[in-house]
Scaffold this motif. Structure first.
Motif, PDB file in Angstrom:
ATOM      1  N   SER A 257      47.978  42.294  38.904  1.00  0.00           N
ATOM      2  CA  SER A 257      47.807  42.199  40.359  1.00  0.00           C
ATOM      3  C   SER A 257      49.070  41.666  41.025  1.00  0.00           C
ATOM      4  O   SER A 257      49.388  42.047  42.163  1.00  0.00           O
ATOM      5  CB  SER A 257      46.567  41.381  40.759  1.00  0.00           C
ATOM      6  OG  SER A 257      46.391  40.287  39.949  1.00  0.00           O
ATOM      7  N   MET A 258      49.827  40.801  40.319  1.00  0.00           N
ATOM      8  CA  MET A 258      51.099  40.333  40.904  1.00  0.00           C
ATOM      9  C   MET A 258      52.080  41.501  41.042  1.00  0.00           C
ATOM     10  O   MET A 258      52.797  41.632  42.036  1.00  0.00           O
ATOM     11  CB  MET A 258      51.718  39.230  40.026  1.00  0.00           C
ATOM     12  CG  MET A 258      50.998  37.894  40.129  1.00  0.00           C
ATOM     13  SD  MET A 258      51.660  36.663  38.980  1.00  0.00           S
ATOM     14  CE  MET A 258      52.987  35.967  39.932  1.00  0.00           C
ATOM     15  N   ARG A 259      52.085  42.379  40.017  1.00  0.00           N
ATOM     16  CA  ARG A 259      53.013  43.519  40.064  1.00  0.00           C
ATOM     17  C   ARG A 259      52.640  44.465  41.211  1.00  0.00           C
ATOM     18  O   ARG A 259      53.486  44.869  42.009  1.00  0.00           O
ATOM     19  CB  ARG A 259      52.984  44.271  38.731  1.00  0.00           C
ATOM     20  CG  ARG A 259      54.033  45.361  38.601  1.00  0.00           C
ATOM     21  CD  ARG A 259      53.843  46.190  37.363  1.00  0.00           C
ATOM     22  NE  ARG A 259      52.558  46.876  37.361  1.00  0.00           N
ATOM     23  CZ  ARG A 259      52.285  47.970  38.083  1.00  0.00           C
ATOM     24  NH1 ARG A 259      53.205  48.494  38.860  1.00  0.00           N
ATOM     25  NH2 ARG A 259      51.090  48.527  38.038  1.00  0.00           N
TER      26      ARG A 259
ATOM     27  N   GLU B 128      38.417  31.214  39.115  1.00  0.00           N
ATOM     28  CA  GLU B 128      37.716  31.772  37.959  1.00  0.00           C
ATOM     29  C   GLU B 128      38.775  32.203  36.944  1.00  0.00           C
ATOM     30  O   GLU B 128      39.744  32.867  37.321  1.00  0.00           O
ATOM     31  CB  GLU B 128      36.892  32.996  38.379  1.00  0.00           C
ATOM     32  CG  GLU B 128      35.722  32.684  39.300  1.00  0.00           C
ATOM     33  CD  GLU B 128      34.756  31.689  38.682  1.00  0.00           C
ATOM     34  OE1 GLU B 128      34.531  31.766  37.460  1.00  0.00           O
ATOM     35  OE2 GLU B 128      34.256  30.823  39.416  1.00  0.00           O
ATOM     36  N   PRO B 129      38.601  31.851  35.657  1.00  0.00           N
ATOM     37  CA  PRO B 129      39.604  32.243  34.660  1.00  0.00           C
ATOM     38  C   PRO B 129      39.840  33.758  34.658  1.00  0.00           C
ATOM     39  O   PRO B 129      38.896  34.527  34.795  1.00  0.00           O
ATOM     40  CB  PRO B 129      38.963  31.805  33.335  1.00  0.00           C
ATOM     41  CG  PRO B 129      37.981  30.767  33.700  1.00  0.00           C
ATOM     42  CD  PRO B 129      37.489  31.089  35.076  1.00  0.00           C
ATOM     43  N   VAL B 130      41.114  34.133  34.556  1.00  0.00           N
ATOM     44  CA  VAL B 130      41.447  35.565  34.458  1.00  0.00           C
ATOM     45  C   VAL B 130      42.311  35.750  33.216  1.00  0.00           C
ATOM     46  O   VAL B 130      42.903  34.794  32.713  1.00  0.00           O
ATOM     47  CB  VAL B 130      42.270  36.076  35.666  1.00  0.00           C
ATOM     48  CG1 VAL B 130      41.447  36.158  36.908  1.00  0.00           C
ATOM     49  CG2 VAL B 130      43.507  35.217  35.876  1.00  0.00           C
ATOM     50  N   SER B 131      42.394  36.977  32.732  1.00  0.00           N
ATOM     51  CA  SER B 131      43.304  37.213  31.609  1.00  0.00           C
ATOM     52  C   SER B 131      44.718  37.273  32.186  1.00  0.00           C
ATOM     53  O   SER B 131      44.916  37.677  33.345  1.00  0.00           O
ATOM     54  CB  SER B 131      42.956  38.513  30.895  1.00  0.00           C
ATOM     55  OG  SER B 131      43.391  39.610  31.654  1.00  0.00           O
ATOM     56  N   GLY B 132      45.693  36.865  31.377  1.00  0.00           N
ATOM     57  CA  GLY B 132      47.086  36.897  31.823  1.00  0.00           C
ATOM     58  C   GLY B 132      47.482  38.305  32.239  1.00  0.00           C
ATOM     59  O   GLY B 132      48.228  38.507  33.197  1.00  0.00           O
ATOM     60  N   TYR B 133      46.938  39.297  31.507  1.00  0.00           N
ATOM     61  CA  TYR B 133      47.265  40.695  31.806  1.00  0.00           C
ATOM     62  C   TYR B 133      46.808  41.055  33.216  1.00  0.00           C
ATOM     63  O   TYR B 133      47.568  41.629  34.000  1.00  0.00           O
ATOM     64  CB  TYR B 133      46.599  41.622  30.778  1.00  0.00           C
ATOM     65  CG  TYR B 133      46.804  43.077  31.104  1.00  0.00           C
ATOM     66  CD1 TYR B 133      47.949  43.752  30.694  1.00  0.00           C
ATOM     67  CD2 TYR B 133      45.868  43.767  31.874  1.00  0.00           C
ATOM     68  CE1 TYR B 133      48.160  45.072  31.039  1.00  0.00           C
ATOM     69  CE2 TYR B 133      46.073  45.089  32.216  1.00  0.00           C
ATOM     70  CZ  TYR B 133      47.217  45.741  31.790  1.00  0.00           C
ATOM     71  OH  TYR B 133      47.423  47.046  32.138  1.00  0.00           O
TER      72      TYR B 133
ATOM     73  N   ALA C 248      60.349  40.195  34.604  1.00  0.00           N
ATOM     74  CA  ALA C 248      59.131  40.313  35.417  1.00  0.00           C
ATOM     75  C   ALA C 248      57.995  39.503  34.805  1.00  0.00           C
ATOM     76  O   ALA C 248      56.869  39.969  34.698  1.00  0.00           O
ATOM     77  CB  ALA C 248      58.731  41.780  35.571  1.00  0.00           C
ATOM     78  N   GLY C 249      58.318  38.268  34.415  1.00  0.00           N
ATOM     79  CA  GLY C 249      57.249  37.327  34.074  1.00  0.00           C
ATOM     80  C   GLY C 249      56.673  36.809  35.390  1.00  0.00           C
ATOM     81  O   GLY C 249      57.049  37.297  36.478  1.00  0.00           O
ATOM     82  N   PRO C 250      55.796  35.815  35.343  1.00  0.00           N
ATOM     83  CA  PRO C 250      55.234  35.279  36.586  1.00  0.00           C
ATOM     84  C   PRO C 250      56.312  34.857  37.586  1.00  0.00           C
ATOM     85  O   PRO C 250      56.161  35.095  38.788  1.00  0.00           O
ATOM     86  CB  PRO C 250      54.422  34.067  36.114  1.00  0.00           C
ATOM     87  CG  PRO C 250      54.060  34.389  34.707  1.00  0.00           C
ATOM     88  CD  PRO C 250      55.192  35.178  34.160  1.00  0.00           C
ATOM     89  N   ALA C 251      57.421  34.274  37.082  1.00  0.00           N
ATOM     90  CA  ALA C 251      58.476  33.815  38.000  1.00  0.00           C
ATOM     91  C   ALA C 251      59.135  35.005  38.687  1.00  0.00           C
ATOM     92  O   ALA C 251      59.321  35.015  39.915  1.00  0.00           O
ATOM     93  CB  ALA C 251      59.510  32.982  37.241  1.00  0.00           C
ATOM     94  N   GLY C 252      59.500  36.033  37.893  1.00  0.00           N
ATOM     95  CA  GLY C 252      60.152  37.222  38.447  1.00  0.00           C
ATOM     96  C   GLY C 252      59.231  37.956  39.412  1.00  0.00           C
ATOM     97  O   GLY C 252      59.674  38.434  40.468  1.00  0.00           O
TER      98      GLY C 252
ATOM     99  N   GLN D 207      55.362  36.288  29.246  1.00  0.00           N
ATOM    100  CA  GLN D 207      54.497  35.526  28.315  1.00  0.00           C
ATOM    101  C   GLN D 207      53.046  35.489  28.767  1.00  0.00           C
ATOM    102  O   GLN D 207      52.146  35.271  27.967  1.00  0.00           O
ATOM    103  CB  GLN D 207      54.978  34.082  28.220  1.00  0.00           C
ATOM    104  CG  GLN D 207      56.308  33.888  27.531  1.00  0.00           C
ATOM    105  CD  GLN D 207      56.717  32.421  27.620  1.00  0.00           C
ATOM    106  OE1 GLN D 207      56.006  31.549  27.178  1.00  0.00           O
ATOM    107  NE2 GLN D 207      57.866  32.174  28.212  1.00  0.00           N
ATOM    108  N   SER D 208      52.826  35.684  30.062  1.00  0.00           N
ATOM    109  CA  SER D 208      51.439  35.582  30.534  1.00  0.00           C
ATOM    110  C   SER D 208      50.566  36.674  29.907  1.00  0.00           C
ATOM    111  O   SER D 208      49.347  36.541  29.868  1.00  0.00           O
ATOM    112  CB  SER D 208      51.372  35.631  32.061  1.00  0.00           C
ATOM    113  OG  SER D 208      51.610  36.930  32.523  1.00  0.00           O
ATOM    114  N   LEU D 209      51.206  37.759  29.408  1.00  0.00           N
ATOM    115  CA  LEU D 209      50.424  38.818  28.771  1.00  0.00           C
ATOM    116  C   LEU D 209      49.729  38.310  27.506  1.00  0.00           C
ATOM    117  O   LEU D 209      48.802  38.920  27.000  1.00  0.00           O
ATOM    118  CB  LEU D 209      51.322  40.010  28.424  1.00  0.00           C
ATOM    119  CG  LEU D 209      51.961  40.714  29.624  1.00  0.00           C
ATOM    120  CD1 LEU D 209      52.888  41.816  29.160  1.00  0.00           C
ATOM    121  CD2 LEU D 209      50.889  41.292  30.544  1.00  0.00           C
ATOM    122  N   LEU D 210      50.219  37.180  26.988  1.00  0.00           N
ATOM    123  CA  LEU D 210      49.621  36.637  25.759  1.00  0.00           C
ATOM    124  C   LEU D 210      48.442  35.714  26.061  1.00  0.00           C
ATOM    125  O   LEU D 210      47.778  35.233  25.158  1.00  0.00           O
ATOM    126  CB  LEU D 210      50.666  35.831  24.965  1.00  0.00           C
ATOM    127  CG  LEU D 210      51.915  36.587  24.536  1.00  0.00           C
ATOM    128  CD1 LEU D 210      52.931  35.638  23.945  1.00  0.00           C
ATOM    129  CD2 LEU D 210      51.542  37.660  23.532  1.00  0.00           C
TER     130      LEU D 210
END
Ligand SMILES: Cc1cc2nc3c(=O)[nH]c(=O)nc-3n(C[C@H](O)[C@H](O)[C@H](O)COP(=O)(O)OP(=O)(O)OC[C@H]3O[C@@H](n4cnc5c(N)ncnc54)[C@H](O)[C@@H]3O)c2cc1C
Length: 338
Positions: A66-68, A56-61, A12-16, A41-44
């Motif tokens: 929001s994708m989840r 606007e820049p967002v945190s990976g988290y 469940a990274g960005p691709a999943g 990895q986006s959590l990092l």
């Protein structure tokens, strides 16, 4: 347990997450299996500004969350487990994870990718020092600008300040004057105005004077405003350097061995001061040998051994890292902290 679905996504990274969203939206019964946390990895990523559609820049988290949520709204289900095998049984795939079986008509493997090492001599030595696998992630960028070839004054102007392991204080000046020097990049340097003592310059000078005095208070040196630097103790000079660096109004502050040469009480005071600086919104990066201080103070730690990266992580992760234990902490360290 036995589960059945039309689409099974591993990872469940960005691709999943993107696959889950589109699969579920197409009315497929979708299950996502993730062994860590949704986001991969986006959590990092602290500030993500180059994803399509992100203005606007967002945190990976935040982005991952929001994708989840979006995928879940369309009906995707998330399972927390590590996938151990994928097999084919008749026309269906059977995925085993966490003791459960998942039968699916289609499987998408979205377990991420790693850069490919070339395995050539020098690659490990120079990785992160010229050799990089991701021009953006490993690049010497700050606020969108390359900073490796800029003069120090330009780097400072962008918001990077530093202190020095071997103090670089002007000893023949007062403490307050030393702090005021830190703000020189923000001063009007028009020679004519200075020669004629222009009123606006005088006002700026007074404001700077006040600002420097405020910073001296911030670092606990309010009693030494007019003290000559060469009459101050080593511990006080260390704090004076921090005040001077803060006069630049930095966004990122590098501290080169802030506790070196300090006694335990002074080390505690510096520790408290660094926390105050960080709480004021300045990111602090410190190079330090005092492990107690590093462990208690740092959100993230990067351990070097003879110039090579040994480990990176939180204090808890570093304490348990076998390579760090072998090189620095000693065999009892992991047990002590558990
Ligand atoms: C520090 C850092 C900064 C970055 N900055 C940026 C940036 O600014 N902009 C940008 O575009 N990209 C950036 N990237 C790259 C970006 O994060 C990746 O390209 C992206 O995360 C890849 O997504 P992915 O879904 O393919 O893989 P991943 O994010 O790696 O996700 C794979 C997921 O699969 C899971 N998984 C693996 N094996 C299994 C298994 N057996 N069972 C269950 N789950 C499993 C993992 O736990 C993980 O959550 C950065 C990466 C890092 C590390």
């Amino acid at each position: 347990m036995e589960y059945s679905c039309e689409l099974l996504i591993i990872g469940a990274g960005p691709a999943g997450l993107a696959a889950a969203q589109y699969g579920a939206r197409a009315n497929l019964k979708t299950i996502v299996i993730e062994e860590m946390a949704a986001g991969g990895q986006s959590l990092l990523i602290d500030q993500l500004e180059n994803y399509p559609g992100i203005l606007e820049p967002v945190s990976g988290y935040d982005l991952a969350e929001s994708m989840r949520v979006q995928a879940e709204r369309f009906g995707a289900e998330f399972v927390s487990a590590s996938v151990e095998s994928v097999e084919k049984e008749g026309s269906r795939f059977v995925v085993k994870a966490g003791g459960d079986r998942f039968a699916a008509e289609a499987v998408i493997v979205a377990t991420g990718a790693k850069h490919r090492h070339l395995g050539v001599p020098g690659e490990d030595t120079f990785a992160g020092r010229g050799v990089s696998y991701c021009a953006t992630c490993d690049g010497p960028f700050f606020k969108g600008k390359r900073i490796d070839r800029l003069p120090a004054s330009e780097v400072a102007r962008l918001g990077l300040a530093r202190t020095f392991q071997n103090l670089q204080v002007c000893l023949n000046m007062t403490a307050l004057e030393n702090v005021m020097v830190g703000a020189h990049l923000r001063l009007d340097r028009n020679v004519l105005k200075a020669a004629f003592r222009w009123p606006s310059l005088r006002r700026a000078d007074q404001a700077l004077h006040q600002e420097a005095a405020e910073l001296m208070r911030f670092v606990g040196l309010e009693h030494a405003l007019e003290a000559r630097a060469d009459a101050m103790s080593y511990g006080a000079l260390k704090r004076l350097e921090i005040a001077r660096a803060l006069a630049m109004k930095p966004r990122l502050l590098f501290l080169d061995e802030p506790a070196a040469g300090l006694n335990p009480r002074e080390t505690l005071e510096i520790d408290e001061l660094i926390r105050k600086v960080a709480a004021s919104g300045v990111t602090v990066v410190l190079v330090e040998h005092d492990m107690k201080m590093v462990m208690s103070l740092s959100d993230r730690i990067l351990v070097l051994d003879y110039g090579k990266k040994l480990a990176e992580g939180t204090a808890a992760e570093i304490r348990q890292d076998p390579a760090v234990i072998a090189a620095y902490l000693g065999a009892g360290a992991a047990g002590e902290t558990s």
